[in-house]
Design a protein around this motif. Structure first.
Motif, PDB file in Angstrom:
ATOM      1  N   PHE A 340       0.860  -1.180   0.115  1.00 23.73           N
ATOM      2  CA  PHE A 340       0.052   0.078   0.022  1.00 23.73           C
ATOM      3  C   PHE A 340       0.859   1.182  -0.073  1.00 23.73           C
ATOM      4  N   PRO A 341       1.301   1.704  -1.273  1.00 25.52           N
ATOM      5  CA  PRO A 341       2.224   2.803  -1.286  1.00 25.52           C
ATOM      6  C   PRO A 341       1.652   4.188  -0.564  1.00 25.52           C
ATOM      7  N   LYS A 342       0.480   4.313  -0.388  1.00 28.62           N
ATOM      8  CA  LYS A 342      -0.130   5.694  -0.067  1.00 28.62           C
ATOM      9  C   LYS A 342      -0.079   5.637   1.241  1.00 28.62           C
ATOM     10  N   LEU A 343       0.620   4.601   2.220  1.00 32.64           N
ATOM     11  CA  LEU A 343       0.795   4.556   3.449  1.00 32.64           C
ATOM     12  C   LEU A 343       1.771   5.724   3.834  1.00 32.64           C
ATOM     13  N   PRO A 344       1.657   6.666   4.579  1.00 37.79           N
ATOM     14  CA  PRO A 344       2.759   7.523   4.877  1.00 37.79           C
ATOM     15  C   PRO A 344       4.157   7.004   5.272  1.00 37.79           C
ATOM     16  N   LYS A 345       5.210   7.333   4.941  1.00 35.13           N
ATOM     17  CA  LYS A 345       6.394   6.653   5.388  1.00 35.13           C
ATOM     18  C   LYS A 345       6.918   7.220   6.767  1.00 35.13           C
ATOM     19  N   ASP A 346       6.384   8.238   7.037  1.00 35.90           N
ATOM     20  CA  ASP A 346       6.774   9.032   8.275  1.00 35.90           C
ATOM     21  C   ASP A 346       5.670   8.740   9.503  1.00 35.90           C
ATOM     22  N   ILE A 347       5.163   7.712   9.367  1.00 37.35           N
ATOM     23  CA  ILE A 347       4.349   7.123  10.479  1.00 37.35           C
ATOM     24  C   ILE A 347       5.033   7.061  12.045  1.00 37.35           C
ATOM     25  N   PRO A 348       4.633   7.924  13.020  1.00 36.04           N
ATOM     26  CA  PRO A 348       5.530   7.580  14.185  1.00 36.04           C
ATOM     27  C   PRO A 348       5.643   6.417  14.729  1.00 36.04           C
ATOM     28  N   ALA A 349       6.585   5.859  15.093  1.00 32.20           N
ATOM     29  CA  ALA A 349       6.852   4.630  15.847  1.00 32.20           C
ATOM     30  C   ALA A 349       6.086   4.317  16.839  1.00 32.20           C
ATOM     31  N   SER A 350       5.355   5.248  17.566  1.00 36.08           N
ATOM     32  CA  SER A 350       4.501   5.050  18.501  1.00 36.08           C
ATOM     33  C   SER A 350       3.265   4.401  18.101  1.00 36.08           C
ATOM     34  N   ARG A 351       3.110   4.550  16.787  1.00 36.34           N
ATOM     35  CA  ARG A 351       1.737   3.892  16.140  1.00 36.34           C
ATOM     36  C   ARG A 351       2.116   2.776  15.556  1.00 36.34           C
ATOM     37  N   ILE A 352       3.081   2.083  15.457  1.00 38.26           N
ATOM     38  CA  ILE A 352       3.386   1.015  15.038  1.00 38.26           C
ATOM     39  C   ILE A 352       3.728   0.014  16.020  1.00 38.26           C
ATOM     40  N   LYS A 353       2.685  -0.919  16.064  1.00 35.54           N
ATOM     41  CA  LYS A 353       2.874  -1.984  17.462  1.00 35.54           C
ATOM     42  C   LYS A 353       3.209  -3.431  16.864  1.00 35.54           C
ATOM     43  N   THR A 354       4.166  -4.076  17.704  1.00 34.72           N
ATOM     44  CA  THR A 354       4.534  -5.543  17.165  1.00 34.72           C
ATOM     45  C   THR A 354       4.281  -6.265  18.181  1.00 34.72           C
ATOM     46  N   TRP A 355       4.367  -7.625  17.643  1.00 36.29           N
ATOM     47  CA  TRP A 355       3.657  -8.810  18.681  1.00 36.29           C
ATOM     48  C   TRP A 355       4.462  -9.979  18.285  1.00 36.29           C
ATOM     49  N   PHE A 356       4.764 -10.881  19.267  1.00 33.41           N
ATOM     50  CA  PHE A 356       5.153 -12.284  18.812  1.00 33.41           C
ATOM     51  C   PHE A 356       4.716 -13.243  19.770  1.00 33.41           C
ATOM     52  N   GLY A 357       4.378 -14.741  18.969  1.00 30.05           N
ATOM     53  CA  GLY A 357       3.564 -15.689  19.770  1.00 30.05           C
ATOM     54  C   GLY A 357       3.942 -17.161  19.254  1.00 30.05           C
ATOM     55  N   HIS A 358       2.991 -18.086  19.746  1.00 32.02           N
ATOM     56  CA  HIS A 358       3.519 -19.516  19.423  1.00 32.02           C
ATOM     57  C   HIS A 358       2.371 -20.180  18.980  1.00 32.02           C
ATOM     58  N   ARG A 359       2.217 -20.432  17.715  1.00 31.05           N
ATOM     59  CA  ARG A 359       1.168 -21.315  16.859  1.00 31.05           C
ATOM     60  C   ARG A 359       1.505 -22.645  17.168  1.00 31.05           C
ATOM     61  N   PRO A 360       0.831 -23.668  18.100  1.00 29.79           N
ATOM     62  CA  PRO A 360       0.789 -25.001  18.350  1.00 29.79           C
ATOM     63  C   PRO A 360       0.580 -25.785  16.963  1.00 29.79           C
ATOM     64  N   SER A 361       1.434 -26.438  16.335  1.00 27.79           N
ATOM     65  CA  SER A 361       1.586 -27.070  15.074  1.00 27.79           C
ATOM     66  C   SER A 361       1.937 -28.645  15.141  1.00 27.79           C
ATOM     67  N   MET A 362       0.982 -29.509  14.895  1.00 32.32           N
ATOM     68  CA  MET A 362       1.563 -31.059  14.351  1.00 32.32           C
ATOM     69  C   MET A 362       1.985 -30.967  13.114  1.00 32.32           C
ATOM     70  N   PRO A 363       2.784 -31.941  12.642  1.00 34.84           N
ATOM     71  CA  PRO A 363       3.745 -31.903  11.382  1.00 34.84           C
ATOM     72  C   PRO A 363       2.763 -32.073  10.306  1.00 34.84           C
ATOM     73  N   ASP A 364       1.766 -32.657  10.377  1.00 36.98           N
ATOM     74  CA  ASP A 364       0.872 -32.976   9.145  1.00 36.98           C
ATOM     75  C   ASP A 364      -0.220 -31.873   8.964  1.00 36.98           C
ATOM     76  N   GLY A 365      -0.202 -30.783   9.642  1.00 37.92           N
ATOM     77  CA  GLY A 365      -1.119 -29.675   9.716  1.00 37.92           C
ATOM     78  C   GLY A 365      -2.637 -29.844  10.216  1.00 37.92           C
ATOM     79  N   ARG A 366      -2.613 -31.046  10.635  1.00 41.19           N
ATOM     80  CA  ARG A 366      -3.919 -31.398  11.343  1.00 41.19           C
ATOM     81  C   ARG A 366      -3.865 -31.211  13.170  1.00 41.19           C
ATOM     82  N   PRO A 367      -4.837 -30.693  13.553  1.00 41.74           N
ATOM     83  CA  PRO A 367      -4.800 -30.852  15.068  1.00 41.74           C
ATOM     84  C   PRO A 367      -5.126 -31.885  15.544  1.00 41.74           C
ATOM     85  N   CYS A 368      -4.774 -32.230  16.867  1.00 40.10           N
ATOM     86  CA  CYS A 368      -5.293 -33.500  17.453  1.00 40.10           C
ATOM     87  C   CYS A 368      -6.574 -33.386  18.321  1.00 40.10           C
TER      88      CYS A 368
END
Length: 421
Positions: A340-368
């Motif tokens: 989305f090139p129209k997003l301003p490139k000077d958005i303050p860092a305070s308005r950009i949030k990041t997150w990290f977490g854990h997906r629980p995954s079985m090797p065949d892509g199917r849950p138990c």
């Protein structure tokens, strides 16, 4: 099996809280066991992309993916990265992962199974949201996939299999896409809209509301970390926590990526791994998509939430304990600005949030989803990988049916925990 049992549900994420609601509906008493706040930032449900994609039936591993493993090891910022230091530990899981997608027939088997699990999911979630008093958080207005060319779509095995399992979509050429999405970069010239799909406007708030609904309906929440399950012969007697034992007649293991220790405590060493995921969110952006979308080249979902424009995706294999690699979130941000090139490139860092977490995954892509080998008092419901939120609605219903000894509403053989034992 007798109804009206005391059921301890380990994990207050999307699967756990919906299992609690459905178990209460069946007449059971319910205790939710989780050290954290339902829907809180620590939970995988909180950082979910927010898609209710009932067409997400393709497992991560497809034929030929083994050729890409060297690249995964070399590039720590690619769509799927494997940390060298974790390779010895994850190798058995990785081999099962590659074998599960070795042939088109194996991938097709998973696609049919996941379609049963996910079909009608947006409608099921809408009903749950209405019950919980937050109907505005679930929208059933379709999602869009965008591609640089028609060829990228035509050559994708996943779309051939989606058609085979009954998914339908609307195809868009470049002009039609531009009419719908004027801010999208013109490099995208082909798109499809899956109209049956939906989205969640705030996954964390949705799970929190479902938990409140469960507790208002009679469930109790014990803030503790479960460490094991205690049996007397083949009868469950308690869930063991760091603060003591909780006596119960039945238990549900829905602890996401932390379920492995619990299943091992009753003799089921299941190959559960964490696919570490990241998101970046821009608060109050001046531009962006009108609909929720996934970009095929970035392997990234972009979704409006009540908190801002969220971009989520990619996979990192590095275990539960390794520190986050925040450069991976920066990659998502860069993709978002590129789309989305129209997003301003000077958005303050305070308005950009990041997150990290854990997906629980079985090797065949199917849950138990099914009983423990040691006792039918224990039900497993974890390992949903990339379809945890969307798959949680029907999973909760299945859990309640298993707890009451009823016939499950879909075939559970493809999800049987003992397929790996």
């Amino acid at each position: 099996m007798a109804t009206g049992r005391h059921v301890a549900i380990i994990g207050a994420g999307a699967v756990g809280v919906i299992s609690a609601i459905e178990a209460l509906r069946e007449g059971h008493r319910v205790t939710l066991i989780d050290p954290g706040e339902p829907g809180g930032e620590q939970a995988a449900s909180y950082g979910n992309a927010g898609w209710l994609s009932s067409h997400s039936v393709i497992p991560p591993a497809e034929p030929g993916v083994w050729k890409k493993v060297p690249g995964y090891l070399i590039d720590p910022l690619g769509p799927l990265a494997i940390r060298w230091s974790y390779l010895p530990k994850v190798l058995p899981w990785l081999i099962k992962y590659l074998l599960s997608g070795w042939t088109e027939a194996r991938v097709e088997k998973t696609a049919f199974a996941l379609r049963d699990l996910l079909k009608d999911a947006p409608l099921l979630h809408k009903k749950l949201a209405e019950e919980a008093g937050v109907p505005e958080l679930i929208e059933r207005n379709g999602v869009m996939h965008v591609f640089p060319s028609r060829g990228n779509f035509d050559n994708d095995l996943g779309w051939h299999l989606r058609k085979k399992v009954g998914v339908e979509w609307l195809e868009l050429n470049a002009d039609e896409m531009r009419q719908r999405e004027p801010d999208l970069h013109p490099r995208y010239t082909f798109g499809v809209v899956v109209e049956e799909a939906g989205r969640c406007r705030n996954p964390g708030a949705y799970v929190a509301a479902l938990a409140q609904h469960a507790m208002a309906s009679g469930a109790k929440h014990v803030r503790a970390k479960a460490t094991g399950l205690k049996l007397s012969g083949n009868t469950l007697v308690a869930v063991v926590t760091e603060t003591g034992e909780i006596p119960c007649d039945a238990a549900v293991v829905a602890a996401g990526a932390r379920s492995k220790q619990l299943t091992a405590s009753v003799g089921d060493p299941l190959p559960l791994e964490t696919e570490r995921g990241y998101h970046v969110m821009i608060e109050n952006p001046e531009s962006g998509p009108r609909s929720s979308m996934m970009a095929s080249d970035a392997k990234m979902v972009v979704n409006w939430t009540d908190k801002g424009l969220r971009a989520a995706g990619t996979v990192e294999i590095a275990g539960l304990e390794a520190a986050p690699n925040w450069k991976r979130a920066e990659i998502l941000r860069n993709h978002l600005f590129s789309m989305f090139p129209k997003l301003p490139k000077d958005i303050p860092a305070s308005r950009i949030k990041t997150w990290f977490g854990h997906r629980p995954s079985m090797p065949d892509g199917r849950p138990c989803i099914g009983y423990a080998r040691a006792s039918r008092d224990i039900v497993y419901a974890f390992g949903h990988g990339h379809v945890g939120l969307v798959g949680s609605a029907r999973t909760g219903r299945l859990v309640a049916q298993l707890l009451s000894g009823k016939q499950p509403e879909i075939p559970l053989a493809p999800f049987a925990p003992d397929r790996f034992l």
